[in-house]
Write a protein that holds these residues in place. Structure first.
Motif, mmCIF file in Angstrom:
data_model
loop_
_atom_site.group_PDB
_atom_site.id
_atom_site.type_symbol
_atom_site.label_atom_id
_atom_site.label_comp_id
_atom_site.label_asym_id
_atom_site.label_seq_id
_atom_site.Cartn_x
_atom_site.Cartn_y
_atom_site.Cartn_z
ATOM 1 N N GLU A 125 5.717 -18.918 37.441
ATOM 2 C CA GLU A 125 5.830 -18.140 38.673
ATOM 3 C C GLU A 125 7.118 -17.337 38.747
ATOM 4 O OE1 GLU A 125 5.200 -19.620 42.725
ATOM 5 O OE2 GLU A 125 3.976 -21.173 41.779
ATOM 6 N N LEU A 126 8.121 -17.719 37.975
ATOM 7 C CA LEU A 126 9.415 -17.065 38.064
ATOM 8 C C LEU A 126 9.451 -15.684 37.416
ATOM 9 C CD1 LEU A 126 11.783 -20.094 37.481
ATOM 10 C CD2 LEU A 126 11.151 -19.014 39.623
ATOM 11 N N GLN A 127 8.378 -15.265 36.778
ATOM 12 C CA GLN A 127 8.241 -13.931 36.201
ATOM 13 C C GLN A 127 9.426 -13.588 35.318
ATOM 14 O OE1 GLN A 127 7.641 -11.326 39.487
ATOM 15 N NE2 GLN A 127 5.842 -12.398 40.202
ATOM 16 N N TRP A 128 9.455 -14.163 34.147
ATOM 17 C CA TRP A 128 10.579 -13.990 33.223
ATOM 18 C C TRP A 128 10.685 -12.583 32.674
ATOM 19 C CZ3 TRP A 128 14.488 -17.322 32.483
ATOM 20 C CH2 TRP A 128 14.331 -18.585 33.032
ATOM 21 N N GLU A 129 9.612 -11.820 32.669
ATOM 22 C CA GLU A 129 9.688 -10.444 32.183
ATOM 23 C C GLU A 129 10.385 -9.596 33.240
ATOM 24 O OE1 GLU A 129 6.966 -12.681 30.242
ATOM 25 O OE2 GLU A 129 6.403 -11.967 32.204
ATOM 26 N N ASP A 130 11.446 -8.940 32.850
ATOM 27 C CA ASP A 130 12.149 -8.060 33.789
ATOM 28 C C ASP A 130 11.399 -6.737 33.898
ATOM 29 O OD1 ASP A 130 14.174 -9.871 34.324
ATOM 30 O OD2 ASP A 130 15.327 -9.236 32.582
ATOM 31 N N ALA A 131 11.072 -6.373 35.136
ATOM 32 C CA ALA A 131 10.289 -5.146 35.344
ATOM 33 C C ALA A 131 11.184 -3.945 35.391
ATOM 34 C CB ALA A 131 9.488 -5.266 36.630
ATOM 35 N N SER B 114 24.600 -22.549 35.625
ATOM 36 C CA SER B 114 23.303 -22.379 34.976
ATOM 37 C C SER B 114 22.458 -21.343 35.711
ATOM 38 C CB SER B 114 22.563 -23.712 34.902
ATOM 39 O OG SER B 114 21.298 -23.541 34.334
ATOM 40 N N VAL B 115 22.435 -21.415 37.037
ATOM 41 C CA VAL B 115 21.640 -20.467 37.826
ATOM 42 C C VAL B 115 22.190 -19.054 37.670
ATOM 43 C CG1 VAL B 115 20.975 -19.814 40.181
ATOM 44 C CG2 VAL B 115 20.837 -22.201 39.456
ATOM 45 N N ARG B 116 23.495 -18.913 37.659
ATOM 46 C CA ARG B 116 24.083 -17.572 37.480
ATOM 47 C C ARG B 116 23.769 -17.013 36.096
ATOM 48 N NH1 ARG B 116 28.666 -20.040 40.551
ATOM 49 N NH2 ARG B 116 28.384 -19.229 42.651
ATOM 50 N N ARG B 117 23.680 -17.878 35.097
ATOM 51 C CA ARG B 117 23.372 -17.438 33.729
ATOM 52 C C ARG B 117 21.906 -17.012 33.595
ATOM 53 N NH1 ARG B 117 24.676 -21.763 31.470
ATOM 54 N NH2 ARG B 117 22.624 -22.564 31.016
ATOM 55 N N THR B 118 20.980 -17.782 34.210
ATOM 56 C CA THR B 118 19.540 -17.517 34.048
ATOM 57 C C THR B 118 18.941 -16.701 35.189
ATOM 58 O OG1 THR B 118 18.886 -19.562 35.169
ATOM 59 C CG2 THR B 118 19.235 -19.668 32.764
ATOM 60 N N GLY B 119 19.542 -16.776 36.368
ATOM 61 C CA GLY B 119 18.994 -16.099 37.539
ATOM 62 C C GLY B 119 17.828 -16.823 38.172
ATOM 63 N N ARG B 120 17.585 -18.062 37.738
ATOM 64 C CA ARG B 120 16.420 -18.813 38.212
ATOM 65 C C ARG B 120 16.738 -20.300 38.364
ATOM 66 N NH1 ARG B 120 15.235 -14.462 35.447
ATOM 67 N NH2 ARG B 120 13.289 -13.348 35.787
ATOM 68 N N ALA B 121 15.921 -20.970 39.208
ATOM 69 C CA ALA B 121 16.072 -22.415 39.372
ATOM 70 C C ALA B 121 14.736 -23.035 39.773
ATOM 71 C CB ALA B 121 17.119 -22.739 40.434
ATOM 72 N N VAL B 122 14.391 -24.127 39.113
ATOM 73 C CA VAL B 122 13.246 -24.952 39.491
ATOM 74 C C VAL B 122 13.793 -26.358 39.662
ATOM 75 C CG1 VAL B 122 10.999 -25.879 38.818
ATOM 76 C CG2 VAL B 122 11.604 -23.545 38.191
ATOM 77 N N VAL B 123 13.615 -26.924 40.846
ATOM 78 C CA VAL B 123 14.092 -28.272 41.149
ATOM 79 C C VAL B 123 12.891 -29.211 41.073
ATOM 80 C CG1 VAL B 123 15.262 -29.731 42.826
ATOM 81 C CG2 VAL B 123 15.857 -27.295 42.668
ATOM 82 N N CYS C 277 24.315 -19.197 45.210
ATOM 83 C CA CYS C 277 23.945 -18.288 44.104
ATOM 84 C C CYS C 277 22.987 -17.192 44.537
ATOM 85 C CB CYS C 277 23.308 -19.102 42.982
ATOM 86 S SG CYS C 277 24.307 -20.459 42.375
ATOM 87 N N PHE C 278 22.901 -16.909 45.816
ATOM 88 C CA PHE C 278 21.892 -15.980 46.332
ATOM 89 C C PHE C 278 21.874 -14.664 45.566
ATOM 90 C CE2 PHE C 278 20.512 -12.584 49.191
ATOM 91 C CZ PHE C 278 19.238 -13.031 49.487
ATOM 92 N N HIS C 279 23.015 -14.052 45.364
ATOM 93 C CA HIS C 279 23.063 -12.737 44.724
ATOM 94 C C HIS C 279 22.818 -12.792 43.222
ATOM 95 C CE1 HIS C 279 24.118 -10.711 48.402
ATOM 96 N NE2 HIS C 279 25.035 -11.635 48.630
#
Length: 94
Positions: free
Chosen positions: A88-94, A17-26, A48-50
């Motif tokens: 806070e995860l800034q979903w818009e890719d800059a 899931s993290v690799r697919r979205t690039g984000r995680a909130v626990v 999943c750091f990278h």
């Protein structure tokens, strides 16, 4: 992903899931310090750091002694706190 078991922990599903979205909130009701939420955040960061586009965030109970029952609603993670973390995860890719 609703983690229903921590032993065994389903690293494969969480990491996919993290690799697919690039984000995680626990999110957890327990305090964040030295908790299951901390362990999950650390595992995601290590595995999943990278793939991460933003820091792993935790939304947990506050790091205080558990409050009296009448104050519980102020302690537990609320929808507003969860949505603030997601924002806070800034979903818009800059």
């Amino acid at each position: 992903i609703d983690v229903r078991s921590i032993v065994p922990f389903d690293d494969e599903t969480v990491c996919a899931s993290v690799r697919r979205t690039g984000r995680a909130v626990v999110i957890a009701e327990a305090p964040g310090f030295a908790s299951v939420a901390s362990e999950i955040a650390a595992r995601v960061q290590e595995r999943c750091f990278h793939s991460l586009a933003a820091p792993v965030l935790r939304v947990t109970g506050f790091d205080i002694p558990y409050p009296a029952p009448k104050l519980e609603q102020f302690y537990l993670p609320s929808v507003d706190r969860i949505l603030d973390a997601v924002d806070e995860l800034q979903w818009e890719d800059a």
